[in-house]
Write an enzyme that holds these catalytic residues in place. Structure first.
Site, PDB file in Angstrom:
ATOM      1  N   GLY A   1      37.798  44.049  42.810  1.00 42.77           N
ATOM      2  CA  GLY A   1      36.335  44.020  42.886  1.00 42.77           C
ATOM      3  C   GLY A   1      35.830  44.062  44.315  1.00 42.77           C
ATOM      4  O   GLY A   1      34.646  44.302  44.568  1.00 42.77           O
TER       5      GLY A   1
ATOM      6  N   ASP B   1      46.412  37.516  37.129  1.00 41.31           N
ATOM      7  CA  ASP B   1      45.981  38.598  38.040  1.00 41.31           C
ATOM      8  C   ASP B   1      46.309  38.246  39.488  1.00 41.31           C
ATOM      9  O   ASP B   1      46.160  39.081  40.372  1.00 41.31           O
ATOM     10  CB  ASP B   1      44.482  38.869  37.887  1.00 41.31           C
ATOM     11  CG  ASP B   1      43.638  37.616  38.021  1.00 41.31           C
ATOM     12  OD1 ASP B   1      43.875  36.666  37.253  1.00 41.31           O
ATOM     13  OD2 ASP B   1      42.766  37.568  38.903  1.00 41.31           O
TER      14      ASP B   1
ATOM     15  N   ASP C   1      46.837  36.852  47.017  1.00 39.97           N
ATOM     16  CA  ASP C   1      45.472  36.391  46.733  1.00 39.97           C
ATOM     17  C   ASP C   1      45.251  34.925  47.094  1.00 39.97           C
ATOM     18  O   ASP C   1      45.106  34.048  46.232  1.00 39.97           O
ATOM     19  CB  ASP C   1      45.105  36.638  45.262  1.00 39.97           C
ATOM     20  CG  ASP C   1      44.656  38.075  45.039  1.00 39.97           C
ATOM     21  OD1 ASP C   1      44.895  38.904  45.940  1.00 39.97           O
ATOM     22  OD2 ASP C   1      44.068  38.372  43.992  1.00 39.97           O
TER      23      ASP C   1
HETATM   24  P1  AMP Z   1      40.096  36.015  42.635  1.00 39.38           P
HETATM   25  O1  AMP Z   1      39.679  34.735  42.028  1.00 39.38           O
HETATM   26  O2  AMP Z   1      39.778  36.153  44.097  1.00 39.38           O
HETATM   27  O3  AMP Z   1      41.501  36.377  42.333  1.00 39.38           O
HETATM   28  O4  AMP Z   1      39.177  37.134  41.962  1.00 39.38           O
HETATM   29  C1  AMP Z   1      39.098  37.341  40.567  1.00 39.38           C
HETATM   30  C2  AMP Z   1      38.380  38.642  40.317  1.00 39.38           C
HETATM   31  O5  AMP Z   1      37.055  38.591  40.842  1.00 39.38           O
HETATM   32  C3  AMP Z   1      39.030  39.857  40.960  1.00 39.38           C
HETATM   33  O6  AMP Z   1      38.868  40.939  40.082  1.00 39.38           O
HETATM   34  C4  AMP Z   1      38.225  40.036  42.214  1.00 39.38           C
HETATM   35  O7  AMP Z   1      38.259  41.356  42.693  1.00 39.38           O
HETATM   36  C5  AMP Z   1      36.829  39.658  41.747  1.00 39.38           C
HETATM   37  N1  AMP Z   1      35.971  39.197  42.849  1.00 39.38           N
HETATM   38  C6  AMP Z   1      36.075  38.031  43.540  1.00 39.38           C
HETATM   39  N2  AMP Z   1      35.110  37.962  44.476  1.00 39.38           N
HETATM   40  C7  AMP Z   1      34.382  39.104  44.399  1.00 39.38           C
HETATM   41  C8  AMP Z   1      33.257  39.616  45.099  1.00 39.38           C
HETATM   42  N3  AMP Z   1      32.652  38.958  46.084  1.00 39.38           N
HETATM   43  N4  AMP Z   1      32.799  40.825  44.725  1.00 39.38           N
HETATM   44  C9  AMP Z   1      33.375  41.512  43.734  1.00 39.38           C
HETATM   45  N5  AMP Z   1      34.428  41.089  43.031  1.00 39.38           N
HETATM   46  C10 AMP Z   1      34.932  39.891  43.347  1.00 39.38           C
HETATM   47 MG    MG Z   2      42.715  37.739  42.655  1.00 34.55          MG
END
Ligand code: AMP
Ligand code: MG
Length: 538
Positions: A109, A277, A287
């Site tokens: 994202g 993920d 991550d």
């Molecule tokens: P994470 O918890 O960082 O592993 O993120 C979980 C999901 O949320 C993943 O698909 C990330 O790409 C998306 N994500 C987290 N933060 C953002 C953001 N600021 N903008 C877009 N997508 C996000």
């Molecule tokens: Mg992630």
């Protein structure tokens, strides 16, 4: 003619295997959507207004044969403002189980892979910008990342590498010059914070969720293509022509994941969001979000505020969660395997590996090796260790370094034991007589076990100091660097970050003059946001 001397970013040897060999999203438009039958979507980074290169890691640059000279084009590429001609940037499609529930499509994202770089040893590395703008997978997010979370990932992934633990690497940290709105406490008080982009480097950023998404959609064709691609490039011994040995591959991922989690336990790392993920297919730490390092020893510690009620991702639960996650991967790959029993066996490999490696690792931290004649005794020894570390609130990192320095040739008196470990206690309650006698009894038991091991104090210390780091990127240390990086005048100060990175390059060596980086967490940081607990807001 090809040259491998470290050179400017434009002259690197780029390739785009992921895009060239796997099915992609036919829609070019950058709007949020469900992307089916595809492993990625072509996505270009969104330019930022005023990028400043805050740090570049020389060893990572070297790994991809990149010169460390800071040129305007380097900053432009690492901020996403310029895409070089041979690059085909994309955002990957993946799904995942979040906190135990299937979450459907997630995907990159805010991460965009620019290209793969081939180095002089014919190794290929992806360059991925995290925080480079929206992609088809951004859902409600803005595609950006704030400086504090980017700096945390930048520092900790490099620290992890120097601790000897598999991880994605970080090439650079760029401040975007733009502000990003974040509600740190999820309490309706959103604030503007400086934005940043980390360029992450890994052979692959594929996750368990990359396979789960196709299995969940019943898209066995794409699942098979992705698995074949994975084996061809990253697990070549499990593929012969187009024939994939999926159970052997799964067993290898089980083994690597088990090893990884045990390594986290060794250094007191709590990932904080072990969703599927966030689990790398290569067994890398990936991550970095609301992670933390155990300070006062507590198997129930979770650094993630979102996890505070259920504590699913608490320190002591990481080995079990690894198993749960591997089981999900096994389920996802099952359509490619004829006999489900093979999947079960491969998944169970995780359990066997984790059990053996965990005990070996703990004994190693004590300077001991596994002996058949001590199995039951060692269980008691380790149980006792966990018990008083918890009641005394002993600093996990410092405790093992102090233990390594103990002279065990003569029995230690209660006062001597106290003098040795007092500095590692967070709780003044630790000075209760009961705790002292528990600790003293444990040290005597340990002394006896060391005698059976027949290892000298000198040799024991040498063994222990190799596996018990002195310097880890404690959350409060990173927090201090974050605060100093932006000066009161609004300028950038790169020096504090550079100093912290330098110390973390040699985490096992005593570094004179750098005592402050090995210090126990100060009292002010105990409950401070960003120092003990972290939210997912990043
Ligand atoms: P994470 O918890 O960082 O592993 O993120 C979980 C999901 O949320 C993943 O698909 C990330 O790409 C998306 N994500 C987290 N933060 C953002 C953001 N600021 N903008 C877009 N997508 C996000
Ligand atoms: Mg992630």
């Amino acid at each position: 003619m090809q040259t491998w001397k470290n050179q400017g970013i434009e002259a690197l040897h780029f390739q785009n295997r992921f895009v060239a060999e796997l099915p992609g999203d036919p829609i070019a438009e950058n709007r949020c959507r469900q992307v089916s039958k595809a492993c990625y979507s072509h996505t270009t980074p969104t330019a930022v207004c005023s990028p400043t290169l805050l740090a570049l890691v020389p060893e990572v640059a070297e790994l991809i044969n990149l010169s460390t000279s800071e040129t305007p084009v380097l900053t432009e590429v690492l901020s996403g403002n310029r895409v070089l001609t041979p690059m085909t940037p994309y955002a990957a499609c993946y799904g995942g189980h979040q906190f135990g529930n299937w979450a459907g499509q997630l995907g990159d994202g805010r991460a965009i892979t620019l290209a793969e770089v081939v180095n002089e040893h014919d190794e290929s590395f992806e360059l991925q910008l995290k925080g480079a703008g929206v992609t088809p997978y951004s859902r409600r997010g803005d595609g950006r990342a704030v400086l504090r979370s980017s700096l945390r990932e930048f520092v900790s992934s490099e620290a992890m590498h120097h601790l000897g633990i598999p991880t994605t690497r970080a090439l650079s940290l760029v401040a975007t010059g733009e502000r990003v709105e974040r509600d740190l406490f999820y309490d309706g008080n959103a604030k503007l914070e400086p934005g940043a982009i980390v360029c992450r480097v890994a052979q692959s950023f594929l996750r368990f969720g990359s396979y789960e998404i196709h299995a969940a959609r019943g898209d066995v064709d794409t699942l098979r293509k992705l698995t074949t691609f994975t084996l061809r490039h990253f697990f070549p011994k499990f593929i012969d022509g187009d024939i994939c040995d999926v159970p052997a591959f799964l067993e290898e991922v089980s083994r690597r994941t088990a090893r990884l989690v045990v390594e986290w336990m060794r250094v007191g790392f709590v990932h904080g969001v072990m969703n599927t993920d966030n689990m790398s297919i290569l067994g890398l730490t990936i991550d970095y979000g609301p992670f933390g390092w155990v300070e006062d020893f507590d198997l129930n510690f979770t650094p993630n505020t979102t996890d505070a009620s259920g504590r699913r991702y608490r320190f002591g639960n990481q080995p079990s969660i690894g198993y749960w996650n591997i089981a999900q991967l096994g389920r996802a790959l099952a359509p490619l395997v004829d006999d489900v029993a093979q999947v079960e066996r491969a998944v169970d490999r995780y359990k066997r590996e984790v059990e053996t490696a965990y005990v070996q690792m703990l004994l190693g931290k004590l300077g001991l090796t596994r002996r058949d004649d001590c199995v039951d005794d060692d269980e008691t020894l380790l149980g006792g260790l966990f018990s008083f570390l918890t009641t005394c609130q002993s600093d996990m990192t410092l405790f093992f370094r102090h233990l390594a320095n103990c002279q065990l040739s003569e029995p230690l008196s209660c006062d001597e034991v106290l003098a040795t470990f007092n500095e590692t206690f967070y709780d003044s309650g630790a000075s209760s007589t009961k705790n002292h006698s528990e600790l003293q009894a444990w040290v005597s038991h340990y002394r006896e076990r060391v005698r059976i091991e027949n290892v000298s104090d000198l040799e024991r210390k040498a063994r222990m100091d190799k596996v018990n780091p002195l310097y880890v990127p404690r959350n409060y240390l990173i927090h201090q660097v974050i605060e100093k990086t932006v000066t009161a005048e609004g300028a950038w100060d790169r020096a504090p970050l550079a100093e912290l990175l330098e110390v973390l390059r040699r985490p096992y060596d005593v570094q004179p003059g750098k005592e402050a980086f090995a210090a126990k967490r100060p009292e002010w940081a105990r409950h401070k946001a960003g120092c003990s607990m972290l939210s997912c807001s990043s």
